[in-house]
Design an enzyme around this catalytic site. Sequence first.
Site, mmCIF file in Angstrom:
data_model
loop_
_atom_site.group_PDB
_atom_site.id
_atom_site.type_symbol
_atom_site.label_atom_id
_atom_site.label_comp_id
_atom_site.label_asym_id
_atom_site.label_seq_id
_atom_site.Cartn_x
_atom_site.Cartn_y
_atom_site.Cartn_z
ATOM 1 C CB CYS A 2 -0.873 0.032 1.246
ATOM 2 S SG CYS A 2 -1.829 -1.451 1.471
ATOM 3 N NE ARG A 27 4.330 1.808 -1.407
ATOM 4 C CZ ARG A 27 5.557 1.413 -1.086
ATOM 5 N NH1 ARG A 27 6.588 1.871 -1.764
ATOM 6 N NH2 ARG A 27 5.753 0.588 -0.098
ATOM 7 C CD1 TRP A 74 -1.745 -5.025 -4.557
ATOM 8 C CD2 TRP A 74 -1.270 -6.189 -2.708
ATOM 9 N NE1 TRP A 74 -1.451 -6.315 -4.935
ATOM 10 C CE2 TRP A 74 -1.160 -7.055 -3.826
ATOM 11 C CE3 TRP A 74 -1.016 -6.705 -1.442
ATOM 12 C CZ2 TRP A 74 -0.797 -8.390 -3.717
ATOM 13 C CZ3 TRP A 74 -0.663 -8.050 -1.321
ATOM 14 C CH2 TRP A 74 -0.553 -8.871 -2.453
ATOM 15 C CG ASN A 100 2.835 -0.538 3.194
ATOM 16 O OD1 ASN A 100 2.356 -1.612 2.828
ATOM 17 N ND2 ASN A 100 4.000 -0.092 2.776
ATOM 18 N N GLY A 101 1.322 -2.819 5.351
ATOM 19 C CA GLY A 101 1.924 -3.989 6.004
ATOM 20 C C GLY A 101 0.851 -4.913 6.534
ATOM 21 C CD GLU A 482 12.099 -9.827 -16.953
ATOM 22 O OE1 GLU A 482 11.942 -10.672 -16.051
ATOM 23 O OE2 GLU A 482 11.671 -8.661 -16.861
ATOM 24 C CE LYS A 486 8.311 -7.475 -17.129
ATOM 25 N NZ LYS A 486 9.397 -7.713 -16.249
ATOM 26 C CD GLU A 489 5.274 -8.332 -14.694
ATOM 27 O OE1 GLU A 489 5.038 -8.365 -13.476
ATOM 28 O OE2 GLU A 489 6.393 -8.051 -15.135
ATOM 29 C CG HIS A 505 13.154 -33.500 -20.630
ATOM 30 N ND1 HIS A 505 13.505 -34.813 -20.712
ATOM 31 C CD2 HIS A 505 14.254 -32.789 -21.016
ATOM 32 C CE1 HIS A 505 14.776 -34.917 -21.102
ATOM 33 N NE2 HIS A 505 15.239 -33.693 -21.304
ATOM 34 C CE LYS A 604 8.595 -0.831 -10.130
ATOM 35 N NZ LYS A 604 8.850 -1.554 -11.385
HETATM 36 O O1 M6R Z 1 11.818 -4.628 -6.029
HETATM 37 P P1 M6R Z 1 12.256 -6.009 -6.388
HETATM 38 O O2 M6R Z 1 13.249 -6.045 -7.486
HETATM 39 O O3 M6R Z 1 12.738 -6.793 -5.190
HETATM 40 O O4 M6R Z 1 10.954 -6.732 -6.913
HETATM 41 C C1 M6R Z 1 10.958 -8.080 -7.251
HETATM 42 C C2 M6R Z 1 9.686 -8.467 -7.971
HETATM 43 O O5 M6R Z 1 8.570 -8.209 -7.170
HETATM 44 C C3 M6R Z 1 9.526 -7.724 -9.296
HETATM 45 O O6 M6R Z 1 10.637 -7.903 -10.122
HETATM 46 C C4 M6R Z 1 8.260 -8.220 -10.023
HETATM 47 O O7 M6R Z 1 8.443 -9.548 -10.431
HETATM 48 C C5 M6R Z 1 7.901 -7.335 -11.196
HETATM 49 N N1 M6R Z 1 6.480 -7.282 -11.316
HETATM 50 C C6 M6R Z 1 8.439 -7.827 -12.485
HETATM 51 O O8 M6R Z 1 8.029 -7.079 -13.574
#
Ligand code: M6R
Length: 609
Positions: A2, A27, A74, A100-101, A482, A486, A489, A505, A604
């Site tokens: 949050c 966030r 969140w 937040n938390g 990666e 992308k 997500e 496999h 984020k």
């Molecule tokens: O802030 P961080 O690099 O520790 O975050 C790690 C992941 O939460 C972050 O890379 C997440 O997978 C992103 N959504 C990727 O695009």
Amino acid sequence: MCGIIGYVGAKEVVPIIVDGLKKLEYRGYDSAGIAVFEEGKINRRRVKGKIAELEKSLNEEPLKGHYGVGHTRWATHGRPSEENAHPHQDCTGSLVVVHNGIIENYLQLKKRLQQEGHTFQTETDTEVIAHLIEGYYENSLEQAVQQALQELEGDFAIAAVSVKDPEKIVAAKMGPPAVVGIGENEYFVCSDLNPLITHTKEIVFLEDGEMVVVEPDGARFRDFSGNEVTKTPEHITWNPLMIEKGGFKHFMLKEIFEQPQVVRDTLQGRISLDTGKVFLDEVGMPANRMDAIKKVVIVACGTSYHAGLLGKYFLENMAGIPVDVEYASEYRYSDFILDKEVLVVVISQSGETADSLAALRSIKERGALSLAICNVMNSSIAREANGVLYTHAGPEIGVAATKTFSAQMAALALLAIYLGQMRGNLDPKESLTFIQELQRIPHKMEIILDRAKSIEELALRFVPFSHFLYLGRWVSFPVALEGALKLKEISYIHAEGYPGGEMKHGPIALIDDLMPTMVVVPKDRVYDKILSNISEVKTRIGYVIAVAFDEDEDIKDKVEDVIPVPQVHPLFTPFLTTLPLQLFAYYIAAHRGADVDQPRNLAKSVTVE
Ligand code: M6R
């Protein structure tokens, strides 16, 4: 996860908080709220949905005041709804809290508070904080918050305001980040720097176990036991333009296009093109222990984990040191064995990811040396590791990590060359070759970005598909992971990243004309091998798109579509092959009308477990 922001000063508070919430929205964005104080009264407004909904409501029925707090949520405890949106209040409605938390013992606290006569209105864990503060209130908000803090278990950054103790905000931190912005007769408390840099560059970072009282004429810091703490503001160099879209439709697209500069900035001042030396004195690691390391363990989550996988190839090749790469969320609960000769590298853009931070703390307890690779200055991981190598990517607003991945690769390449030199694994000539190659990467990235239009045209043809397979081998395997991450997500298309050699496999069973395969196939040591994997897909009527070198004429006959990238040293191909995959995912998602910068269910920085 949050975002919280509070302001106290002479200005009208609502625009400041709403603007701040927009900058914190990455966030979390399932509901939002604000509480402002005017003439001895709290006026609260909360909505389900995004900040735009809150703004709309505030435009229709404005609120006024000179201090207050805001929150973007969140959801963890309690579904996203107006009633569960923060700020939460006590029984009398005379104090509010944003949080937040996670409060882990909230059920016990709630039961006790209910027995004491408190009435709860929400399903959240946060509401217990408001009632606890209410119960402890004797003569000041500071005293009541401090007593309430003694009872809270879990992770929290909170900000509280009360009409009984006006013109002040009391904030506290145990886990998630909390910063204090210092302006001219105005103060801010906030979850991160982004909303503050338009107002002030003077920032105080709260440590765990610290609280602050901000009023228009000052800020006082204490620990949770009430002892005064002296804090010195840090001057922040990020500028407000960095958090604007700058003419791009989405932050993600802007951030993809920033990658050449981000790599330049991350290399700048750390390499010598005359001697091939890498200078990392700034990271503050004890040289004698760096000299002695025999193994590296890289710990991270998400995209940072994928960068870590690439770090393994860089470090093993250039530094000649064995490397393990671990998901932080798994590693923290494993029976890992470390000693003083292991260097643990924790990679985290935000520096606040709960799993990575917890892993770092366990690692430190076992005596290993830790190095953070972080983008956010003074973040928890950056502060708690023995040393920190900053990526100079600037603020990343899009929830999908793009430019920070490139910056992390650049930082890991620097670390690998640095350790290679230190350990005598690289002679000056070899180092210079690598450094010259790194130096040329930003220009090659620009060549790819200049071709964005053709990648968009290709992507358009795949907008209706529901499944994708991404294949790569050796350094292209993390790129495949990666690329798939992308796509899934931001577009919600199911995508799997796989090592090409593993496909037979299991995943090969999925191949048909409805599941296109993206293959990362630069000319490197596994080129022939991945060509065989392409044949395996083609034999099963699969559709193949290849990311390959410009000069690779042969590939054109073997696949349906080719996305060309400039040639580069085989070890560094991920710097280039990643960009088309980011663009491909972006354009598919954008053309599907997806909320690219704020994909559903994501946040984020994941500051809860
Ligand atoms: O802030 P961080 O690099 O520790 O975050 C790690 C992941 O939460 C972050 O890379 C997440 O997978 C992103 N959504 C990727 O695009």
